[in-house]
Scaffold this motif. Structure first.
Motif, mmCIF file in Angstrom:
data_model
loop_
_atom_site.group_PDB
_atom_site.id
_atom_site.type_symbol
_atom_site.label_atom_id
_atom_site.label_comp_id
_atom_site.label_asym_id
_atom_site.label_seq_id
_atom_site.Cartn_x
_atom_site.Cartn_y
_atom_site.Cartn_z
ATOM 1 N N TRP A 369 0.838 -1.213 0.000
ATOM 2 C CA TRP A 369 0.000 0.000 0.000
ATOM 3 C C TRP A 369 0.863 1.249 0.000
ATOM 4 C CZ3 TRP A 369 -0.648 4.087 3.439
ATOM 5 C CH2 TRP A 369 -1.769 4.885 3.224
ATOM 6 N N THR A 372 2.477 1.657 -3.384
ATOM 7 C CA THR A 372 1.481 2.111 -4.364
ATOM 8 C C THR A 372 1.201 3.594 -4.208
ATOM 9 O OG1 THR A 372 0.466 -0.089 -4.340
ATOM 10 C CG2 THR A 372 -0.840 1.721 -5.242
ATOM 11 N N ARG A 373 1.041 4.023 -2.941
ATOM 12 C CA ARG A 373 0.776 5.458 -2.710
ATOM 13 C C ARG A 373 1.960 6.301 -3.171
ATOM 14 N NH1 ARG A 373 -3.165 3.142 -1.611
ATOM 15 N NH2 ARG A 373 -3.375 3.658 -3.806
ATOM 16 N N ARG A 375 4.167 5.472 -5.492
ATOM 17 C CA ARG A 375 4.221 5.460 -6.953
ATOM 18 C C ARG A 375 3.169 6.383 -7.560
ATOM 19 N NH1 ARG A 375 3.373 0.613 -7.480
ATOM 20 N NH2 ARG A 375 1.177 0.632 -8.104
ATOM 21 N N GLU A 376 1.959 6.335 -6.987
ATOM 22 C CA GLU A 376 0.898 7.216 -7.493
ATOM 23 C C GLU A 376 1.256 8.680 -7.294
ATOM 24 O OE1 GLU A 376 -2.564 5.951 -5.452
ATOM 25 O OE2 GLU A 376 -2.916 4.199 -6.733
#
Length: 568
Positions: A369, A372-373, A375-376
């Motif tokens: 998580w 992902t955060r 990378r976003e």
């Protein structure tokens, strides 16, 4: 076919585990940590219980010993004062009835004052009782009474004869009915005896009879917070005749006489390092304490010294000198109450493994998580700073770089130049070949323009088919040559837009120098961009496919002039 199936299964497992190597390594590590923690907690529980037992037993034994010694010391001090009184001395010398009444009065006052005294009596040098005062009875035995008790055969009188004039002996006695039988709910009785000597001549002995209810209450109070109520400890106080025993939580003692057989009696008391197996079994934890002598070597026996009395007086013990006090704790029972069964251990191990799996999955989810955060966030930031088509800097990112990163870095090479590149007749490319072909031309052209870029050189899409280039460490006299090389590479490049269709495009470039040195700031960069845009206008007006430069550097030979490089 069967081999193919197994080969497929093996390949799938290998792929699954290899892609999740870190996750499985983490899970195994967490499970190992949890299992070790649970196993350690089992041992910690036992060690904690043993430590608590040691602390509690020390409190209990100290209470037992302090109770006995305190009563002995207080009684010895009272006896020392009483035997030196003129009334007692007069009575022992004259043996008159009047002197006996005076002694009786003094003894009665002492019994009324000190509740622990049961009776006080005096025996003569031969062991015959000559006076006694009981609690609540204020009469002295007449000297001529036939009821006088003979103490000459008692253990305490035998030991009293051996005392010096400055010694006091404390001794425990058996209950009246307990010399050969066990007695339940009995009250321990202690006697303190000291010689009565006048001018070096021994006339007799002063004897105090002490009740010990205080001891029982103290033990009950000390064991009231014992960890396991059903497994209270036991305290044994050994005497020459038997053993006084009390169980924690109770205020009543039991009396157990020693065996009558001499050999059994010897084995019962000696050696102190291992007491009789009839009283101490393997399931008991025992703590042994002795008075007035060194403890045996290589044993867990603790030795206590009797307290010192003032003025050269000495208190000694007539309590059994081998084993006066023993504390017994049901060690096996206590361990059984805290030791987990096999089923409970398996349950805890299963819980530890499950906790490890849950933590591994939780940590893995948190890691994914977070990644992902991150990378976003980077993608969102990249969207704002990158041109989505060509991948180079956007106009916003370029201005931010030029005004902060670039200008605020004094170590960057100077002087610098700004170029604005525009594709000639780009609209015709879109009209004739389509917008996808135009996109291909723009992407390929940005790659060609960056050939030869140095560390701090930058290119950005300024808008549509226009691009801005920031070149470092380039003199004003070199700017036209650098721009011309870029223009030629663009013009010579073949742009493949379809399988068999290649096209060529040209570009016009406007150039301008940036004032170097400490005066360089964001305004000078924007001024150079405006100047380069004016030069681009001149190049486009001249027919395109050329480079134009306007220099605002006072040191340049072209200062204030428009210089155009015409290329056919």
């Amino acid at each position: 076919m069967k081999n193919n199936i197994f080969a497929g299964v093996r390949a799938s497992c290998k792929k699954y585990f290899s892609n999740r190597y870190f996750f499985w390594w983490q899970m195994v590590s967490l499970i190992f940590i949890f299992v070790v923690g649970v196993s350690t907690s089992w041992q910690y529980r036992i060690e904690t219980a043993v430590q608590q037992l040691s602390q509690r037993q020390q409190t209990l034994v100290n209470l037992a010993i302090n109770s006995i010694t305190r009563q002995g010391v207080e009684t010895a001090l009272h006896a020392a004062e009483l035997r030196e009184s003129s009334v007692v001395i007069q009575f022992m010398e004259q043996r008159t009835e009047r002197a006996g009444d005076d002694v009786t009065a003094i003894f009665g006052h002492a019994l009324a004052t000190y509740s622990r005294f049961d009776y006080i009596n005096i025996v003569d040098a031969t062991g015959i009782e000559i006076i006694r005062v009981n609690t609540g009875i204020k009469d002295a035995l007449p000297l001529r009474s036939v009821e006088r008790k003979d103490w000459s055969e008692t253990v305490i009188f035998t030991k009293a004869v051996e005392l010096s004039d400055n010694q006091f002996m404390i001794n425990s006695v058996a209950p009246l009915s307990g010399k050969s039988v066990a007695v339940l709910d009995a009250t321990p009785v202690y006697q303190v005896v000291t010689p009565i000597a006048i001018s070096g001549k021994r006339y007799g002995y002063l004897i105090y009879n002490l009740k010990s209810q205080v001891f029982g209450k103290g033990v009950a109070a000390a064991t009231s917070n014992w960890p396991i109520k059903s497994l209270q400890p036991e305290v044994d106080v050994y005497t020459v005749d038997g053993v006084w025993s009390i169980r924690g939580g109770s205020e009543q003692f039991n009396w157990v006489p020693l065996p009558s057989d001499a050999e059994v009696r010897k084995n019962f008391l000696e050696p102190v390092a291992h007491l009789s197996s009839e009283r101490i079994s393997e399931r008991w934890m025992q703590f042994v304490y002795v008075f007035g002598r060194k403890a045996p070597e290589n044993s867990d026996i603790t030795a206590f010294e009797w307290p010192q009395l003032p003025d050269g007086l000495e208190l000694i013990s007539g309590i059994n000198e081998s084993v006066p006090v023993v504390l017994r704790v049901n060690y096996e029972g206590i361990l059984a109450s805290i030791r987990l069964s096999a089923r409970d251990r398996w349950v805890e191990l299963a819980a530890a493994i499950l906790a490890g799996v849950i933590c591994a999955y939780g940590f893995n989810w948190l890691t994914v998580w977070t990644a992902t955060r991150r990378r976003e966030s980077l993608e969102l930031n990249d969207i704002g700073n990158r041109d989505f088509l060509t991948g180079i800097m956007s106009r916003k990112a370029f201005l931010a770089y030029a005004s902060s990163n670039f200008i605020s870095s004094p170590e960057l090479p100077r002087p610098c130049a700004t170029l604005i590149l525009n594709v000639d007749f780009f609209r015709e490319v879109n009209d004739n070949y389509g917008h996808l072909a135009g996109d291909t031309v723009l992407k390929k052209m940005t790659e060609v323009a960056q050939i030869g870029f140095r560390e701090h050189d930058r290119i950005a899409r300024w808008g549509g088919d226009e691009f801005v280039l920031l070149l470092t460490n380039v003199e004003s006299s070199q700017i036209l040559g650098v721009a011309e090389r870029i223009r030629r590479r663009v013009a010579q490049m073949q742009y493949k837009i379809e399988e068999a269709v290649n096209i060529q495009v040209t570009a016009s470039i406007g150039a301008a120098s940036i004032r170097g040195g400490s005066d360089m700031d964001a305004i000078s960069v924007m001024d150079s961009i405006r100047t380069a845009d004016k030069a681009l206008y001149r190049a486009k007006k001249g027919g395109g496919n050329r480079v134009a430069m306007i220099s605002e550097d006072p040191g340049s030979s072209a200062y204030g002039l428009s210089i155009t490089s015409d290329v056919s």
